[in-house]
Design a protein around this motif. Structure first.
Motif, mmCIF file in Angstrom:
data_model
loop_
_atom_site.group_PDB
_atom_site.id
_atom_site.type_symbol
_atom_site.label_atom_id
_atom_site.label_comp_id
_atom_site.label_asym_id
_atom_site.label_seq_id
_atom_site.Cartn_x
_atom_site.Cartn_y
_atom_site.Cartn_z
ATOM 1 N N PRO A 32 14.116 -17.288 -13.515
ATOM 2 C CA PRO A 32 15.926 -16.848 -14.474
ATOM 3 C C PRO A 32 15.078 -17.404 -16.104
ATOM 4 O O PRO A 32 14.225 -18.251 -15.816
ATOM 5 C CB PRO A 32 16.017 -17.996 -13.885
ATOM 6 C CG PRO A 32 15.187 -19.480 -13.171
ATOM 7 C CD PRO A 32 13.983 -17.770 -12.009
ATOM 8 N N ARG A 33 16.074 -16.316 -16.696
ATOM 9 C CA ARG A 33 15.604 -17.207 -17.995
ATOM 10 C C ARG A 33 16.989 -18.248 -18.918
ATOM 11 O O ARG A 33 17.380 -17.719 -19.838
ATOM 12 C CB ARG A 33 15.576 -15.549 -19.313
ATOM 13 C CG ARG A 33 15.893 -14.750 -19.334
ATOM 14 C CD ARG A 33 15.582 -13.758 -19.820
ATOM 15 N NE ARG A 33 16.659 -12.567 -19.723
ATOM 16 C CZ ARG A 33 17.175 -11.691 -20.929
ATOM 17 N NH1 ARG A 33 17.025 -13.012 -21.796
ATOM 18 N NH2 ARG A 33 17.970 -10.642 -21.226
ATOM 19 N N ALA A 34 18.134 -17.607 -18.104
ATOM 20 C CA ALA A 34 19.597 -18.768 -18.105
ATOM 21 C C ALA A 34 20.195 -18.586 -17.251
ATOM 22 O O ALA A 34 20.164 -17.708 -15.808
ATOM 23 C CB ALA A 34 19.958 -16.747 -19.038
ATOM 24 N N ILE B 91 12.057 -20.552 -21.125
ATOM 25 C CA ILE B 91 11.532 -19.447 -22.405
ATOM 26 C C ILE B 91 12.912 -18.744 -22.564
ATOM 27 O O ILE B 91 12.635 -18.041 -23.828
ATOM 28 C CB ILE B 91 10.622 -18.691 -21.418
ATOM 29 C CG1 ILE B 91 9.405 -19.550 -20.836
ATOM 30 C CG2 ILE B 91 9.699 -17.434 -22.765
ATOM 31 C CD1 ILE B 91 8.116 -18.416 -20.807
ATOM 32 N N GLY B 92 13.323 -18.519 -21.946
ATOM 33 C CA GLY B 92 14.794 -17.891 -22.785
ATOM 34 C C GLY B 92 15.570 -18.550 -23.586
ATOM 35 O O GLY B 92 15.850 -18.366 -24.216
ATOM 36 N N LEU C 215 20.437 -15.718 -15.275
ATOM 37 C CA LEU C 215 19.795 -13.870 -15.196
ATOM 38 C C LEU C 215 18.568 -13.932 -14.813
ATOM 39 O O LEU C 215 17.348 -14.947 -15.599
ATOM 40 C CB LEU C 215 19.729 -13.977 -16.480
ATOM 41 C CG LEU C 215 20.054 -12.998 -17.286
ATOM 42 C CD1 LEU C 215 20.975 -11.991 -16.690
ATOM 43 C CD2 LEU C 215 19.682 -12.694 -18.771
ATOM 44 N N ASP C 216 17.937 -12.675 -14.457
ATOM 45 C CA ASP C 216 16.573 -12.185 -13.273
ATOM 46 C C ASP C 216 15.835 -11.803 -14.669
ATOM 47 O O ASP C 216 16.322 -11.174 -15.450
ATOM 48 C CB ASP C 216 16.693 -11.079 -12.842
ATOM 49 C CG ASP C 216 15.517 -11.069 -12.142
ATOM 50 O OD1 ASP C 216 14.260 -11.848 -12.592
ATOM 51 O OD2 ASP C 216 15.813 -9.880 -10.907
ATOM 52 N N ILE D 253 29.954 -20.557 -18.364
ATOM 53 C CA ILE D 253 29.681 -20.636 -19.359
ATOM 54 C C ILE D 253 27.973 -20.330 -19.409
ATOM 55 O O ILE D 253 27.678 -20.468 -17.867
ATOM 56 C CB ILE D 253 29.522 -22.628 -19.290
ATOM 57 C CG1 ILE D 253 31.200 -23.006 -20.143
ATOM 58 C CG2 ILE D 253 28.529 -23.338 -20.430
ATOM 59 C CD1 ILE D 253 31.013 -24.646 -19.340
ATOM 60 N N GLU D 254 26.960 -20.138 -20.081
ATOM 61 C CA GLU D 254 26.194 -19.021 -20.458
ATOM 62 C C GLU D 254 25.202 -19.070 -22.081
ATOM 63 O O GLU D 254 26.266 -19.629 -22.581
ATOM 64 C CB GLU D 254 26.260 -17.855 -20.346
ATOM 65 C CG GLU D 254 27.968 -17.384 -19.552
ATOM 66 C CD GLU D 254 27.388 -15.124 -19.736
ATOM 67 O OE1 GLU D 254 26.784 -15.150 -21.288
ATOM 68 O OE2 GLU D 254 28.846 -14.583 -19.254
ATOM 69 N N ARG D 255 24.207 -20.385 -20.678
ATOM 70 C CA ARG D 255 23.075 -20.774 -21.888
ATOM 71 C C ARG D 255 21.559 -20.449 -21.038
ATOM 72 O O ARG D 255 21.163 -20.172 -20.022
ATOM 73 C CB ARG D 255 23.485 -22.332 -21.805
ATOM 74 C CG ARG D 255 24.110 -23.018 -22.295
ATOM 75 C CD ARG D 255 23.741 -23.195 -24.027
ATOM 76 N NE ARG D 255 25.102 -23.433 -25.046
ATOM 77 C CZ ARG D 255 24.878 -23.089 -25.961
ATOM 78 N NH1 ARG D 255 23.896 -22.544 -27.016
ATOM 79 N NH2 ARG D 255 26.477 -23.627 -26.702
#
Length: 218
Positions: A162-164, A191-192, A144-145, A185-187
């Motif tokens: 990226p933060r995820a 810093i995210g 995730l940008d 699966i999202e994590r």
């Protein structure tokens, strides 16, 4: 009772017994199929929980990757991505942390097939391998940008912040991968992950701009 009546009686009895045996066999086969499906579902749930746990308690090493697979999975966009992380979640042995490399092995000359984990409990330890699920034919990793709030493939991660991370497992033909394992699966990472701990959210699955500043969840 005449011989004809006896013969007819034996024939009818045989037909009843055959029908009863067929019904019994059908029940046994059905129970066997249900038992197999239940075991497959339990294994899928356990594997998904394990992967999610490693990511949730892990520090992902963001890197370039994602060459197109040659022959790959059912999904035409299947890719040969991989993930390297150090996790403090329970993994292989009673150690504070473990270095894990997740990837899909389709080399016929190796002992493992499908989703594989290579791991070290310490950088001085021997690199070991374990097969997690041989039915997995590909793995797609997206990030995730932080700036645009959009998911990008792993081979573009060098151009973003990226933060995820989002991981999707792909099947090979015939598709025998349980539906639970096909769910991404999202994590949050970096810093995210810190923002997620403070109540942030990831954008809805499928991309789009983020509604929050952080993320968390499967």
């Amino acid at each position: 009772m005449t011989l004809i009546e006896l013969t007819v009686g034996l024939v009818v009895t045989g037909m009843v017994l055959a029908a009863g045996y067929g019904a019994f066999s059908s029940i046994v086969d059905h129970r066997t199929a249900v038992r197999r499906a239940t075991l497959a579902g339990e294994r899928a749930a356990a594997l998904r929980e394990t992967l999610d746990g490693w990511l949730a308690a892990g520090d992902v090493l963001v890197q370039r990757g994602g060459r197109p697979r040659a022959g790959g999975g059912i999904d035409s966009s299947a890719v040969a991505d991989e993930i390297i992380l150090r996790t403090t979640a329970p993994a292989f042995g009673d150690t504070p942390s473990t270095i894990i490399r997740l990837y899909v092995d389709d080399d016929p000359d190796t002992p493992a097939r499908g989703l594989v984990a290579q791991y070290q409990v310490d950088i001085r330890d021997t690199l070991r391998m374990v097969e997690l699920d041989s039915a997995v034919g590909g793995m797609r990793v997206e990030y995730l940008d932080r700036t645009t709030g959009r998911w990008v493939p792993s081979d573009e991660v060098a151009t973003i912040q990226p933060r995820a991370i989002r991981v999707a497992l792909l099947a090979t033909a015939p598709d025998t991968l349980p539906a639970l394992l096909r769910l991404p699966i999202e994590r949050p990472i970096g810093i995210g992950a810190q923002q997620a701990a403070n109540g942030g959210q990831l954008p809805a699955r499928g991309g789009g701009r983020s509604a929050g500043d952080g993320g968390g969840g499967r």
